[in-house]
Scaffold this active site. Structure first.
Site, PDB file in Angstrom:
ATOM      1  N   GLU A 110       2.529   8.404  -5.967  1.00 54.28           N
ATOM      2  CA  GLU A 110       3.533   7.278  -6.376  1.00 54.28           C
ATOM      3  C   GLU A 110       2.955   5.907  -6.723  1.00 54.28           C
ATOM      4  OE1 GLU A 110       3.357   9.062  -3.675  1.00 54.28           O
ATOM      5  OE2 GLU A 110       5.218   9.479  -2.870  1.00 54.28           O
TER       6      GLU A 110
ATOM      7  N   TRP B  41       0.298   2.321  20.241  1.00 53.59           N
ATOM      8  CA  TRP B  41      -0.148   3.270  19.384  1.00 53.59           C
ATOM      9  C   TRP B  41      -1.615   3.414  19.200  1.00 53.59           C
ATOM     10  CZ3 TRP B  41       2.816   1.527  14.047  1.00 53.59           C
ATOM     11  CH2 TRP B  41       4.060   1.498  14.357  1.00 53.59           C
TER      12      TRP B  41
END
Ligand code: ADP
Length: 540
Positions: free
Chosen positions: A330, A440
Site C-alpha cells: 500500500e 501487550w
C-alpha cells in the site's frame, strides 16, 4: 498566485526513454542456473518498443490491464517498462497465491493479456479456464506450444511475437495521475486487495529510493533484485534503477541460498534487497561455505522485522552493512528507512538501525490509540501507525475494505512507537500482538531475542489461549543444522533479555516455520497447527 513552473507530467514513458538514452550501456543480468544471460538498457529499450507494437496489435490500446506471471528476469523488466509507458496498466501476479486467489485477482483487475514465464506455465494453465477476461497469453522461454488454450484465448510465443517488429515506438503523452501498475496485497487475511499506482507515484517513489537517505542507488551500482517483481513492485528497485542507470542482476527462479551465493560470486553486485528469511538462509549457507561477499556495499532488508543478530552477523562476519526498512504494498512500498542520525555513534547508532527507521519528507505518520486519539512521539506510547503521502494508497481498487482508511490516512495494521526525532519501532502487526493479562507482549521482540541464540536458525512467536492470562506466547524454534539446544536452555538465555512476565512458558521445535507467499512467517498456519494439536509442546 500561480507558479510560473511548467506542468510537465511525470510519466514512465519518459523514464523509459531517459534510462535508455542516458544509461544505454547499463547491464541487466538474468541468472540461468549456471551463469547469466546479459542485456543492456539500450537493448531493453528496443525490445520494449517491439513489445509495445505487439501488445497494440493484441488490442491493448488504452488502459487495459496486462498481467505478468513471472520470475525476476529481463523479460519481466521489459513488461515493467513497456506496459505503463504505452498507457496500459501493468498487473503483477503473485505466482505463489492460492489458485482461487489468483483467479480472483485476474478477474477483479480484468486482465486482458497475461505474460507468463515458460517455467510457470503448468501452474498458470490450470486456472486459465476460470479467468474470464483473459484473451491472450504470451509465453516466454519458447514454451508456448505446451499450452492447450481454452476457446477464446490465443497463445503466443513472447520471442516470436517481438521478432521483426520496429525497434522504436511513439510512446504516448500520459497524464501523471493515471494508473500505471497494480499489485494486490498477499492476502494473509481475506481476499487480496488491489493497490493501483500512478505514473506520478512511481516517479516520486523512485526518486526517494535513490536518495542518499534511502537506498543510495547510482549508476555505479549493480543491484541484485531478489525481492520478487510480483511483490510490492520489487520495492521499486527496477524503476529506480532505470532512473539513475543502476545495473541489475535478476535471479529468475534461483532463490535458494546456494544459487544466491553463486550469483554473488559471479556477478559481485554492490547492493541487494530481500526479506529477512532469504538473508537468514544465506547466512547459514555462508557460515557452512564461507565466501567473500564484501563487494556488497549494503543490503536492504524489510517486509518483516530484521533480527538484530542477523544484522550483526552480516556486518561483523561478512563486512556487509544491513539497512533495515519498513513498507507495504500500500505504500509503494518505501515507508521508512533506518539510517541513524549523524550524531549517533557505536551502540547508539545500532539502536537506531534496529528500528524500522525514519520517515522521508513525503511520508507523514501518526500513531492512533484504541480510542481513536493520536499518541505522542515520545518513544514509548504505542498506537496503530497511520500514514499519508503521494505514494501511499488512498483506497483499494474497487473500494474494497474502506475501514482501512481514516480521514484520508492509511491504517497500516502495524502497531508501534515513534521517537521524538521520528524513528519508528514496530512492536507487532495488530493481529499478532499477544495480549497477556491486559498487557501487550511484542511477538517480534521475543522472536529477535530467541534468534540471537547461536543455535537458533529461526523463531516465530504466536499468542495461544490461556485461561488465566487470556493469551501467552508460544515459541516455535528451528534449530540450526548440526546444533542442539533445549527449551530450558533457551528460557535461561532469555531470562536477562526480556521482562520476567513475558518469558514464554510454551515451546515447540519445528523443522521449518511456515511461510507466506512472500516468504514471511505465516502465523495463521502456525496458529492452525497449534489449534489442531499438531505441535509437540514443552510447557514450563
Ligand atoms: P502482507 O501484508 O501480505 O504481508 P506486504 O508485503 O504489503 O504484504 O506487507 C506489509 C507488512 O509487512 C507491513 O504492514 C508490516 O506488518 C510488515 N513489514 C514490512 N516491513 C517490515 C519491517 N521492517 N519490520 C517489521 N514489519 C515489517
Amino acid at each position: 498566485m500561480l507558479s510560473t513552473m511548467q506542468d510537465d507530467q511525470l510519466s514512465l514513458a519518459h523514464l523509459l526513454r531517459h534510462g535508455v538514452r542516458m544509461h544505454g550501456d547499463s547491464e541487466v543480468a538474468t541468472w540461468t542456473g549456471s551463469g547469466s544471460r546479459k542485456t543492456t538498457f539500450d537493448r531493453i529499450g528496443r525490445r520494449s518498443a517491439q513489445l509495445a507494437h505487439a501488445l497494440r496489435e493484441l488490442g491493448v490500446t488504452a488502459d487495459q490491464r496486462v498481467g505478468t506471471f513471472m520470475w525476476n528476469n529481463a523479460e519481466h523488466l521489459e513488461c515493467y517498462l513497456t506496459i505503463p509507458a504505452m498507457g496500459a496498466v501493468l498487473h503483477t501476479l503473485n505466482i505463489r497465491l492460492f489458485p482461487e486467489q489468483l483467479v480472483f485477482v485476474v478477474n477483479d483487475a480484468q486482465d486482458h493479456v497475461v505474460v507468463v514465464d515458460g517455467s510457470l506455465l503448468p501452474l498458470f494453465a490450470r486456472q486459465l479456464p476460470e479467468m474470464t477476461t483473459v484473451r491472450h497469453v504470451i509465453v516466454t522461454g519458447g514454451a508456448a506450444g505446451a499450452l492447450d488454450a481454452p476457446s477464446g484465448v490465443t497463445v503466443h510465443s513472447y520471442d516470436e511475437l517481438l521478432d521483426g517488429r520496429p525497434e522504436t515506438f511513439e510512446w504516448p503523452e500520459i497524464e501523471e495521475r493515471s494508473a500505471a501498475a497494480m499489485c494486490y496485497t498477499s492476502g494473509t487475511t481475506g481476499d487480496p486487495k488491489g493497490v493501483v499506482y500512478s505514473h506520478r507515484s512511481i516517479w516520486l517513489h523512485s526518486m526517494q529510493v535513490c536518495m542518499t537517505d534511502s537506498m543510495r542507488l547510482t549508476d555505479a551500482d549493480k543491484a541484485l533484485v531478489i525481492v520478487p517483481m510480483f511483490h510490492a513492485m520489487s520495492w521499486g528497485m527496477p524503476y529506480a534503477a532505470f532512473m539513475v542507470g543502476t545495473s541489475m542482476v535478476l535471479p529468475d527462479r534461483f532463490l535458494q541460498p546456494g544459487p544466491i551465493a553463486e550469483i554473488l560470486a559471479e556477478e559481485k553486485p554492490t547492493f541487494a534487497g530481500a526479506v529477512p528469511t532469504i538473508w537468514q538462509g544465506l547466512l547459514q549457507h555462508l557460515d557452512a561455505n564461507p565466501q567473500d561477499i564484501s563487494h556488497l556495499r549494503e543490503v536492504v532488508v524489510g517486509g518483516s522485522a530484521a533480527p538484530p543478530a542477523m544484522m550483526h552477523a552480516f556486518e561483523e562476519r561478512y563486512d556487509v552493512p544491513v539497512l533495515h526498512a519498513w513498507g507495504m504494498t500500500e505504500t509503494s512500498p518505501l515507508g521508512s528507512v533506518a539510517r541513524p542520525p549523524k550524531a549517533a555513534k557505536g551502540e547508539e547508532a545500532w539502536r537506531y538501525r534496529y528500528t524500522q527507521g525514519r520517515f522521508p519528507a513525503s511520508v507523514r505518520a501518526r500513531l492512533i490509540d484504541d480510542n481513536g486519539d493520536e499518541v505522542p512521539w515520545d518513544g514509548e506510547s504505542v498506537g496503530e501507525l497511520e500514514v499519508k503521502g503521494p505514494w501511499i494508497t488512498g483506497s483499494y481498487y474497487g473500494g474494497a475494505d474502506p475501514d482501512k482508511f481514516h480521514d484520508g490516512w492509511l491504517r497500516t495494521g502495524d502497531v508501534g512507537k515513534i521517537t521524538p526525532n521520528g524513528y519508528l519501532t514496530l512492536t507487532d502487526r495488530a493481529k499478532d500482538v499477544i495480549k497477556s493479562g491486559g498487557e501487550w507482549i511484542s511477538s517480534v521482540d521475543l522472536e529477535n531475542a530467541v534468534m540471537a541464540h547461536p543455535a537458533v536458525a529461526e523463531a516465530a512467536v504466536i499468542g495461544v489461549p490461556d485461561e488465566k492470562w487470556d493469551e501467552r506466547p508460544l515459541v516455535a524454534v528451528v534449530v540450526r543444522e548440526g546444533e542442539q539446544v533445549t527449551a530450558e536452555e533457551l528460557r535461561t538465555f532469555l531470562a536477562d533479555k526480556v521482562a520476567k512476565w513475558q518469558l514464554p512458558e510454551h515451546w515447540t521445535f519445528v523443522d521449518e516455520v511456515p511461510k507466506t507467499s512472500v516468504g514471511k512467517f505465516d502465523k495463521k498456519r502456525l496458529r492452525a497447527a497449534h489449534a489442531e494439536g499438531k505441535l509437540d509442546i514443552a510447557h514450563f
